[in-house]
Motif scaffolding. Structure first.
Motif, mmCIF file in Angstrom:
data_model
loop_
_atom_site.group_PDB
_atom_site.id
_atom_site.type_symbol
_atom_site.label_atom_id
_atom_site.label_comp_id
_atom_site.label_asym_id
_atom_site.label_seq_id
_atom_site.Cartn_x
_atom_site.Cartn_y
_atom_site.Cartn_z
ATOM 1 N N MET A 1 -17.789 -12.519 5.179
ATOM 2 C CA MET A 1 -17.211 -11.817 6.315
ATOM 3 C C MET A 1 -15.948 -11.062 5.961
ATOM 4 S SD MET A 1 -17.491 -14.137 9.584
ATOM 5 C CE MET A 1 -16.336 -12.948 10.194
ATOM 6 N N ALA A 2 -15.283 -11.498 4.897
ATOM 7 C CA ALA A 2 -14.019 -10.854 4.526
ATOM 8 C C ALA A 2 -14.234 -9.628 3.646
ATOM 9 C CB ALA A 2 -13.115 -11.862 3.825
ATOM 10 N N TYR B 1 -12.922 -6.145 4.503
ATOM 11 C CA TYR B 1 -11.466 -5.989 4.418
ATOM 12 C C TYR B 1 -11.035 -5.854 2.961
ATOM 13 C CZ TYR B 1 -12.462 -7.457 9.080
ATOM 14 O OH TYR B 1 -13.020 -7.522 10.333
ATOM 15 N N GLU C 1 -13.061 4.137 6.558
ATOM 16 C CA GLU C 1 -11.647 4.045 6.169
ATOM 17 C C GLU C 1 -11.421 4.453 4.721
ATOM 18 O OE1 GLU C 1 -8.923 1.185 7.251
ATOM 19 O OE2 GLU C 1 -9.738 0.840 9.266
ATOM 20 N N ASN D 1 -20.971 -12.775 18.849
ATOM 21 C CA ASN D 1 -20.580 -11.828 17.817
ATOM 22 C C ASN D 1 -19.388 -11.014 18.278
ATOM 23 O OD1 ASN D 1 -22.336 -11.671 15.337
ATOM 24 N ND2 ASN D 1 -23.910 -11.711 16.916
ATOM 25 N N VAL D 2 -18.569 -10.646 17.312
ATOM 26 C CA VAL D 2 -17.482 -9.698 17.577
ATOM 27 C C VAL D 2 -17.484 -8.675 16.455
ATOM 28 C CG1 VAL D 2 -15.742 -11.185 16.462
ATOM 29 C CG2 VAL D 2 -15.010 -9.404 18.058
ATOM 30 N N ASP E 1 -15.841 -4.718 15.105
ATOM 31 C CA ASP E 1 -14.843 -3.661 15.261
ATOM 32 C C ASP E 1 -15.396 -2.421 14.577
ATOM 33 O OD1 ASP E 1 -12.614 -2.030 15.310
ATOM 34 O OD2 ASP E 1 -11.208 -3.643 14.839
ATOM 35 N N GLY F 1 -12.077 0.740 15.360
ATOM 36 C CA GLY F 1 -11.085 0.539 16.415
ATOM 37 C C GLY F 1 -11.671 0.191 17.769
ATOM 38 N N LEU F 2 -12.985 0.312 17.928
ATOM 39 C CA LEU F 2 -13.611 -0.082 19.198
ATOM 40 C C LEU F 2 -14.175 -1.497 19.011
ATOM 41 C CD1 LEU F 2 -14.489 0.563 22.086
ATOM 42 C CD2 LEU F 2 -16.563 1.598 21.144
ATOM 43 N N VAL F 3 -13.600 -2.451 19.743
ATOM 44 C CA VAL F 3 -13.996 -3.851 19.576
ATOM 45 C C VAL F 3 -15.101 -4.190 20.571
ATOM 46 C CG1 VAL F 3 -13.225 -6.257 19.677
ATOM 47 C CG2 VAL F 3 -11.701 -4.486 18.769
ATOM 48 N N THR G 1 -9.913 -7.151 24.133
ATOM 49 C CA THR G 1 -9.371 -7.923 23.012
ATOM 50 C C THR G 1 -8.523 -9.099 23.482
ATOM 51 O OG1 THR G 1 -7.507 -6.400 22.862
ATOM 52 C CG2 THR G 1 -9.347 -5.998 21.371
ATOM 53 N N ASN G 2 -8.285 -9.201 24.777
ATOM 54 C CA ASN G 2 -7.478 -10.301 25.293
ATOM 55 C C ASN G 2 -8.335 -11.301 26.060
ATOM 56 O OD1 ASN G 2 -5.108 -9.404 24.230
ATOM 57 N ND2 ASN G 2 -4.421 -8.377 26.092
ATOM 58 N N HIS G 3 -8.157 -12.574 25.771
ATOM 59 C CA HIS G 3 -8.796 -13.670 26.522
ATOM 60 C C HIS G 3 -10.318 -13.630 26.473
ATOM 61 C CE1 HIS G 3 -4.740 -14.050 27.884
ATOM 62 N NE2 HIS G 3 -4.771 -12.898 28.513
ATOM 63 N N VAL G 4 -10.880 -12.938 25.484
ATOM 64 C CA VAL G 4 -12.331 -12.767 25.456
ATOM 65 C C VAL G 4 -13.046 -14.101 25.224
ATOM 66 C CG1 VAL G 4 -12.358 -12.120 23.003
ATOM 67 C CG2 VAL G 4 -14.186 -11.367 24.490
ATOM 68 N N GLY G 5 -12.375 -15.032 24.504
ATOM 69 C CA GLY G 5 -12.999 -16.312 24.179
ATOM 70 C C GLY G 5 -13.365 -17.145 25.392
#
Lengths: 421, 155
Positions: A42-43, A46, A162, A320-321, A323, A326-328, A373-377
């Motif tokens: 997964m990394a 990056y 990128e 799943n999450v 990105d 920039g669109l999450v 992106t906030n509180h999605v969990g």
């Protein structure tokens, strides 16, 4: 007790650690066939954009981690399993004995039957070695064709964009991430990527790939178009690594078949992670999820059972999450909805915002979101606790963004009498 | 003795001092959008509910992280994000069933409550003692842990 774990990904490593935490004296052998210390696939995206070095992909950072936990890491490939003799055979022919065996061998990229897919300029993006090869060739200005806009393709897409390559993505389904997001969301992600300069072709297939003497590739599409490319990356799906189990008597379908203790058809053999056809929380059926949180669940629960602590797996929530530039986007559980259920959607196409909730009675069973992106969990919490939302379901049908309020409102005493409850 | 944030929503007036104190401590700006603690508004009941990470023992976020970027702080019991190790994959944000790990699109890493290393600014800023930092075996915490246990029971 001798424990052998085949596969040094997240499921295998978490299983090894769980075994050690529960049994200080057992023998634990962790066998992986790649040359690097256990790392996270997964990394890799990056790593591709130089956000991290290779060691940033490692599952555990301390070089002495495995030695400190008295976990023996063996770099080799397991060729076969003999359940009768309780041994696994390594590539050189050596046998390793086990009392309990965990199969955590993950999955591998599938190679669709397309002429030219074995040419030297065509890569998968699956291992750290693949990452190095792509980083070598796919640099600023290079023409890159990416086959597949599923979850993995879309994650690589971001990294490639990128790197400043000229990128075309080919997806045979009618939208991006078709197994994670619905039509509305999948098409919004496509529009977003196009607006960021990526050429996205959906409902399109690659027919063949050719290479000239200079190494330049030509990708022929089923719409008659041809694309020139320096590099082609194939991300058309993965399949469980079960082939080495043929003849072992361990039953496999899409993955190794297990019960709710992660135990295979042989009582001393367990399976975990991408290779395991484990229980799905939402459908209560057994399927391969191939996601990190499920690998972590499996690794822990399989290890508990291996060391004699009876632990049932109630099923992992598929989630799943992603990105994409920039669109999450996120999706959970039965995001496609259920027969006889109810749903609510809120969409703002100009701002690429979307939320969709799926209910069965007054329980949330699935969800999708773009740009959240906030509180999605909390969506996971609502689904996995099967929380009865009561009046909060009606509030959510009015305004599906109030998921945190629904959770708090339905679980906590709120109101004038709260202090008395 | 471990201590924990105890939140008593019935005492909250919705002044948002906690959010301002938190964002200033964590990010150096007075910006509720960057706060680790969030006050949710219930207009119909005329009530407010501050909410943040309970540092649950299940630590879903920590176990879901693929690169060991969330670690247990042995001193405070908090689960802390190592911003220089986090790759920004966001798996913890979907794994936390309480919705208390968030992704920052500017820094490209996730963030969550770390109890300010053992001296939480939100508790100090709260004028009505709706947020207090108390011994972890205080009865009020049992209620919060019960919510955590309810989620754990589903797995």
């Amino acid at each position: 007790m001798q424990h052998v774990i085949i596969g040094a990904g997240p499921a295998g490593v978490i299983a090894a650690e769980t075994l050690r935490k529960n049994d200080a004296s057992c023998s634990i052998k962790l066998i992986g066939d790649e040359t690097e210390p256990p790392y996270s696939r997964m990394a890799l995206p990056y790593y591709l954009i130089n956000n991290i070095d290779e060691d940033g992909t490692y599952l555990r950072k301390a070089a002495s981690h495995y030695a400190d936990m008295n976990i023996e890491v063996i770099q080799d490939r397991v060729e076969s399993v003999d359940t009768g003799a309780h041994t696994v055979t390594l590539s050189g022919g050596a046998a390793v004995n086990f009392d309990k065996l965990l199969i955590a061998t993950g999955s591998h990229p599938i190679r669709p039957p397309i002429p030219g897919l074995d040419l030297p300029g065509v890569h998968s993006c699956w291992t750290l070695e693949d990452g190095r090869n792509i980083a070598d060739k796919a640099d600023t200005g290079a023409d890159v064709v990416l086959m597949g806009a599923g979850f993995i393709g879309s994650i690589i897409l971001e990294a490639l964009a990128e790197r400043g390559v000229n990128l075309t993505v080919i997806e045979m389904e009618d939208r991006m991430v078709p197994r994670m997001m619905d039509q509305t969301a999948g098409n919004l992600i496509k529009q977003w990527c196009i607006s960021k300069g990526v050429n996205v072709l959906t409902s399109t297939r690659v027919e063949s790939i050719e290479q000239d003497k200079a190494g330049r590739l030509t990708v022929k599409l089923d719409n008659g178009e041809q694309l020139g490319a320096d590099v082609v990356i194939s991300a058309t799906g993965v399949r469980a690594n079960t082939r080495f189990l043929e003849g072992s008597g361990i039953e496999a379908d899409f993955g190794v078949l297990v019960n709710d203790r992660l135990q295979s058809s042989h009582p001393d053999v367990y399976a975990a992670g991408d290779v395991c056809q484990g229980k799905d929380f939402s459908t209560e059926e057994f399927s391969v999820q191939a996601i990190q949180p499920t690998a972590a669940d499996h690794g822990r629960i399989a290890a508990m059972n291996m060391c004699g602590r009876d632990t049932r797996h109630q099923g992992s929530v598929n989630m799943n999450v992603l990105d994409t530039m920039g669109l999450v986007s996120t999706s959970y559980g039965l995001w496609m909805g259920v027969d006889g259920g109810e749903s609510v959607e809120l969409v703002d196409e100009e701002r690429y915002r979307y939320i969709s909730l799926q209910f069965q009675d007054d329980v949330l069973v699935g969800a999708q979101a773009l740009g959240l992106t906030n509180h999605v969990g909390v969506l996971r919490g609502l689904i996995q606790t099967k929380l009865k939302l009561g009046k909060w379901k009606d509030h959510l049908l009015q305004d599906p963004t109030r998921i945190m309020e629904a959770y708090l409102g339905a679980t906590q005493s709120i109101g004038h009498n709260a202090a008395l409850l | 003795m471990l201590r924990a944030l105890q939140i008593e929503p019935e005492k909250c007036t919705g002044c948002l001092q906690c959010e301002l104190a938190c964002s200033y401590q964590a990010e150096g700006v007075f910006n509720p959008a960057k706060s680790r603690i969030k006050v949710f508004t219930f207009h119909d009941e005329g009530r407010f509910v501050p909410y943040t990470c309970t540092q649950c023992s299940e630590a879903w976020c920590m176990h879901a992280c693929p690169v060991e970027a969330i670690v247990l702080n042995e001193e405070t019991g908090s689960k802390d994000v190592l911003a220089d190790v986090c790759v920004g994959c966001k798996v913890c944000t979907i794994a936390c069933p309480f919705g208390t790990v968030n992704y920052n699109q500017d820094t490209k890493v996730v963030y969550k409550c770390d109890l300010c290393g053992g001296d939480p600014e939100c508790a100090k800023a709260c004028p009505t003692a709706a947020i207090t930092y108390v011994d972890a075996d205080h009865t009020g915490l049992g209620r919060m842990r019960a919510h955590a246990a309810a989620s754990a029971g589903a797995n």
